[in-house]
Write an enzyme that holds these catalytic residues in place. Structure first.
Site, PDB file in Angstrom:
ATOM      1  N   CYS A   1      -6.335   2.606  -1.541  1.00 51.01           N
ATOM      2  CA  CYS A   1      -6.423   1.643  -0.441  1.00 51.01           C
ATOM      3  C   CYS A   1      -6.461   0.227  -1.002  1.00 51.01           C
ATOM      4  CB  CYS A   1      -7.664   1.915   0.401  1.00 51.01           C
ATOM      5  SG  CYS A   1      -7.886   0.730   1.746  1.00 51.01           S
TER       6      CYS A   1
ATOM      7  N   GLU B   1     -31.537  -9.621  18.286  1.00 50.99           N
ATOM      8  CA  GLU B   1     -30.623  -8.542  17.885  1.00 50.99           C
ATOM      9  C   GLU B   1     -31.198  -7.204  18.359  1.00 50.99           C
ATOM     10  OE1 GLU B   1     -28.021  -5.969  16.472  1.00 50.99           O
ATOM     11  OE2 GLU B   1     -27.642  -8.121  16.261  1.00 50.99           O
TER      12      GLU B   1
ATOM     13  N   CYS C   1      -2.341   5.675   7.293  1.00 49.14           N
ATOM     14  CA  CYS C   1      -3.652   5.584   7.921  1.00 49.14           C
ATOM     15  C   CYS C   1      -3.692   4.567   9.048  1.00 49.14           C
ATOM     16  CB  CYS C   1      -4.723   5.247   6.874  1.00 49.14           C
ATOM     17  SG  CYS C   1      -4.628   3.552   6.250  1.00 49.14           S
TER      18      CYS C   1
ATOM     19  N   CYS D   1     -14.748 -11.386  17.957  1.00 47.71           N
ATOM     20  CA  CYS D   1     -13.685 -10.625  17.316  1.00 47.71           C
ATOM     21  C   CYS D   1     -12.723 -10.071  18.358  1.00 47.71           C
ATOM     22  CB  CYS D   1     -14.257  -9.489  16.471  1.00 47.71           C
ATOM     23  SG  CYS D   1     -15.242  -8.302  17.422  1.00 47.71           S
TER      24      CYS D   1
ATOM     25  N   CYS E   1       0.831  -1.209   0.000  1.00 46.50           N
ATOM     26  CA  CYS E   1       0.000   0.000   0.000  1.00 46.50           C
ATOM     27  C   CYS E   1       0.862   1.255   0.000  1.00 46.50           C
ATOM     28  CB  CYS E   1      -0.905  -0.004   1.233  1.00 46.50           C
ATOM     29  SG  CYS E   1      -1.902   1.488   1.418  1.00 46.50           S
TER      30      CYS E   1
END
Length: 554
Positions: free
Chosen positions: A243, A425, A137, A503, A129
């Protein structure tokens, strides 16, 4: 002052003050403060003599041994008292020898920044990149580390977390299964959603000519620009013109077109410091439908201004025309948040095309709206969902409860292999999408409900009075499960299996340790890391728990 490198080797250190339980407690405290966790319990230190007292400003030559969970390399030294000290080194990569300067020191953690690379690692590769590096970034911090080594480091991080949070408490856990990595052709260009910020405050490495600012990387106010935040800065922007993480078919081109047109129209960028301005975020989502056609959604996120509806419609028509046939949806969301959130508040306006895009995943067609969560890496999502299904061990007769179900992607991918799916949810638009997705795929044994899982509302408790719950799948946000959900629901529902998808393995291990403390007849059956985000510190982990009276796996 520069201190010579002290040689450090792996093993079990009996001379330092850290205990396994102390490591686990420190791990949780660091996570709450968004600090990085380094396990210093499994080391032995060999040195010809102690280092001088560690203090802010001290320079040391360090050998980077691995990656700390959350980012940064870690090295180990001993202090004058013979105590083991872990140092997290910003931008350090395993195998490097660096000269580093301590920039922060607390009673529990030392952080340093790299001044000079004295010896390069054999696992370092050129960055792909153009925005990578100092002043970049920060979206893909480890892309200069060879991908197989990234996987090895993430595997080691999960193993250290398991040791510190579970084994240290006497909890028996199996060997961590080898991490599921990305295919070589999908380690870049995998993201299906990019959330760009709009700003006039740009970031650069060099000090601007004639600048009187002490901030050597702060440019004077520039024209409206669209990009990603600079590393560690909420108020500075890097124009990410190329990107490499998101879909290259239209993503970069859409960003450039919108930026150019917004400048032409003299749109005012929202300023996160002064809290004024109109254009806040540009969100680009992509998906591949059941015909293997690319569908793109463009989402304008702005401050409220009803007078802009006609200019926005004209803008949207231009986007749809220029990027035909890929852009099938352009929407407008409004927010009054003073932060950088791109989630809309209130009613969304469809400016062009339809309100959703379609993603084909594991044979199911999913519609995705602008504010709904969907797995950002569809290539790895196929592998992740396959591992989730394996952990559920479905025979066709089970009732599966899917907590934090989002648009229903996990539950619906399992619906044809079980008796019933119940999804819960908080986000109402996601539940609407989940119901539509069930209809779209002809699935009639799945139902979805809006409920706040942190408050354990009536909808959730009503499940306890219904038929037996066989499998519970939880896929919570990074903060993990609320203790009430563990104590009042999971500990009472007692499903045969719990599949915890996370995660954030730190909060995952914390929650599982609490559940096992409350309900002693569960055991950890499998631990499966999945690399959903190559070149980043993030790790997905699937943990399977079964009740002791449940059938053991062969």
């Amino acid at each position: 002052m520069t201190v010579p490198l002290r040689t450090v080797a792996f093993g079990i250190a009996h001379s330092h003050k850290w205990t396994a339980n102390g490591i686990a407690r420190l791990n949780i405290r660091l996570q709450r403060r968004r600090w990085r966790f380094v396990d210093v319990s499994a080391i032995a230190l060999h040195s010809s003599g102690p280092n001088p007292p560690l203090r802010k400003g001290l320079e040391l030559d360090l050998e980077i041994e691995g990656l700390a969970y959350g980012g940064g390399g870690f090295a180990r030294v001993i202090d004058v008292n013979g105590q083991a000290t872990a140092i997290v080194v910003k931008d350090g990569l395993p195998g490097q020898t660096v000269r580093a300067k301590i920039v922060r020191k607390t009673s529990k953690l030392v952080e340093a920044t790299t001044l000079q690379i004295l010896r390069e690692s054999i696992n370092v590769v050129p960055p792909a990149c153009p925005h990578f590096g100092r002043g970049g970034c920060g979206g893909c911090k480890t892309q200069t580390l060879a991908y197989p080594t990234q996987l090895d480091e993430k595997q080691a991080q999960i193993e250290r977390l398991v040791d510190g949070a579970l084994r240290s408490q006497g909890i028996h856990v199996p060997t961590v299964t080898h991490i599921v990595g990305s295919d070589e052709d999908h380690i870049f260009g995998y993201r299906n959603k990019m959330d760009f910020t709009v700003s006039t405050r740009l970031w650069t490495v060099e000090k601007p000519i004639n600048s009187m600012s002490d901030d050597s990387a702060s440019l004077p106010e520039q024209p409206l620009s669209i990009g990603l935040h600079s590393r560690g800065r909420f108020d500075k922007l890097v124009r990410t013109e190329d990107c490499r993480l998101h879909d290259s078919t239209v993503g970069n081109a859409i960003r450039a077109f919108v930026e150019d047109r917004a400048r032409t129209l003299y749109w005012e960028a929202y300023d996160l410091i002064e809290h004024k301005g109109f254009f806040r975020n540009l969100v680009v989502r992509t998906a591949w439908n059941h015909l293997n056609e690319l569908e793109a959604m463009v989402n304008f996120v702005t401050s409220p201004d009803d007078s802009m509806i006609d200019p926005l419609r004209d803008f949207a028509e231009d986007v749809g025309r220029v990027f035909y046939p890929h852009v099938v949806s352009v929407v407008w969301n409004v927010t009054t948040s003073k932060g950088g959130s791109s989630l809309g508040e209130g009613q969304e306006t469809v400016l062009y095309g339809k309100s959703t895009i379609e993603q084909l995943l594991r044979g199911c067609r999913f519609q995705i709206s602008s504010n709904s969560f969907f797995q950002p890496n569809p290539f790895q999502a196929e592998k992740l969902y396959s591992r989730i299904e394996m952990a559920c061990h479905l025979s066709g007769n089970e009732t599966v409860v899917d907590l934090f179900c989002g648009t229903g992607s996990i539950g619906l991918s399992l619906a044809r292999r079980c008796c019933r799916v119940i999804g819960l949810e908080l986000v109402e638009s996601a539940v609407v999408d989940a119901r539509e997705n069930a209809l779209r795929n002809g699935i009639n044994n799945a139902s979805f409900y809006v409920t706040d899982l942190d408050k354990v509302e009536d909808t959730l408790m009503a499940l306890l009075s219904e038929s037996r719950i066989d499998v519970v799948i939880v896929d919570p946000p990074r903060s993990g499960l609320h203790q009430d959900l563990i104590r009042k629901f999971l500990a009472r529902a007692l499903p045969s299996r719990i599949v915890y998808v996370s995660c954030n393995p730190v909060s995952q291990m914390r929650d599982i340790a609490l559940l096992l403390k409350l309900v002693g007849d569960y055991r950890v059956e499998s631990i499966q890391p999945v690399d959903m985000f190559p070149h980043t510190p993030h790790i997905e982990c699937v943990m399977e728990l079964i009740r002791a009276e449940g059938p053991p796996l062969s």
